[in-house]
Design an enzyme around this catalytic site. Structure first.
Site, PDB file in Angstrom:
ATOM      1  N   HIS A  24      11.953  39.512  24.915  1.00 26.51           N
ATOM      2  CA  HIS A  24      13.398  39.317  24.923  1.00 26.51           C
ATOM      3  C   HIS A  24      13.799  38.617  26.210  1.00 26.51           C
ATOM      4  O   HIS A  24      13.068  38.602  27.186  1.00 26.51           O
ATOM      5  CB  HIS A  24      14.117  40.662  24.810  1.00 26.51           C
ATOM      6  CG  HIS A  24      14.031  41.245  23.445  1.00 26.51           C
ATOM      7  ND1 HIS A  24      14.894  40.908  22.448  1.00 26.51           N
ATOM      8  CD2 HIS A  24      13.164  42.126  22.913  1.00 26.51           C
ATOM      9  CE1 HIS A  24      14.569  41.559  21.357  1.00 26.51           C
ATOM     10  NE2 HIS A  24      13.513  42.310  21.614  1.00 26.51           N
ATOM     11  N   GLY A  25      14.972  38.030  26.199  1.00 26.73           N
ATOM     12  CA  GLY A  25      15.464  37.378  27.395  1.00 26.73           C
ATOM     13  C   GLY A  25      15.144  35.898  27.418  1.00 26.73           C
ATOM     14  O   GLY A  25      14.893  35.278  26.381  1.00 26.73           O
TER      15      GLY A  25
END
Length: 156
Positions: A24-25
Site C-alpha cells: 500500500h502507499g
C-alpha cells in the site's frame, strides 16, 4: 481506484473493477490494463494522462484519507475483510486482492505482498499469477522491496 475511475467516467462504481498489486502507499502498483468498466478496459475509455493521474491518486489515497479525517482508513479494510470471510465461509472460489505469503510467485520469496488470490472453504486456494509487462514487474519488485524494508524496520 474504483471510485476515481467511476467519477472520471460518470458511471456507477459497481461497474468498475480495479486491479492493484504490491504494498500500500506510494509503491502500490495500479494495473490499468487489467482494470475495467463493465468489462471494457479503462485503457480503451480514457487517455494515458487521465489514467496516470488516477493511478497516482490511488497510490496516495490512504494519505488523502488520513489528511481529510485525521485517521487512517477503516471502512475499506473492514469491507475487504468481510468480502474475504464471505468467500471462505461460502466456498465462493472468489478471486480477490489479498496479502499472501509468496514463495517464488512473481519472483518474490518469504514475504507477504498484495496479489490476486482465489479464496474458498480451505482459505487460500491459489495465488493467481498474471502476466506483467517489464515495467509492471519492475514496479512490483520495487513495491515488494519497500514491504521487505518496512518488515525489517518493524523487526517482524
Amino acid at each position: 481506484m474504483r471510485t476515481f475511475i467511476a467519477r472520471e467516467l460518470n458511471v456507477s462504481v459497481q461497474n468498475v473493477r480495479a486491479f492493484e498489486h504490491g504494498g500500500h502507499g506510494d509503491t502500490m502498483v495500479p494495473l490499468p490494463r487489467y482494470s475495467t468498466v463493465a468489462g471494457i478496459p479503462i485503457t480503451d475509455l480514457m487517455d494515458k494522462a487521465t489514467i496516470e493521474r488516477i493511478c497516482a491518486r490511488t497510490a496516495r489515497g490512504g494519505l488523502e484519507i488520513t489528511e481529510m479525517v485525521g485517521t487512517s482508513a477503516w471502512y475499506a479494510p473492514g469491507a475487504s475483510a468481510v468480502e474475504m470471510v464471505e468467500a471462505i465461509l461460502l466456498d465462493k472460489k472468489k478471486i480477490l486482492p489479498c496479502s499472501a505469503f509468496l514463495q517464488g510467485e512473481y519472483g518474490v520469496r518469504d514475504l507477504f505482498v498484495g496479489v490476486p488470490c482465489k479464496l474458498g472453504a480451505r482459505g487460500l486456494d491459489e495465488i493467481i499469477e498474471i502476466k506483467l509487462t517489464p515495467d509492471e514487474d519492475a514496479a512490483f519488485k520495487k513495491s515488494a522491496a519497500a514491504v521487505k524494508e518496512l518488515v525489517g524496520v518493524l523487526g517482524v
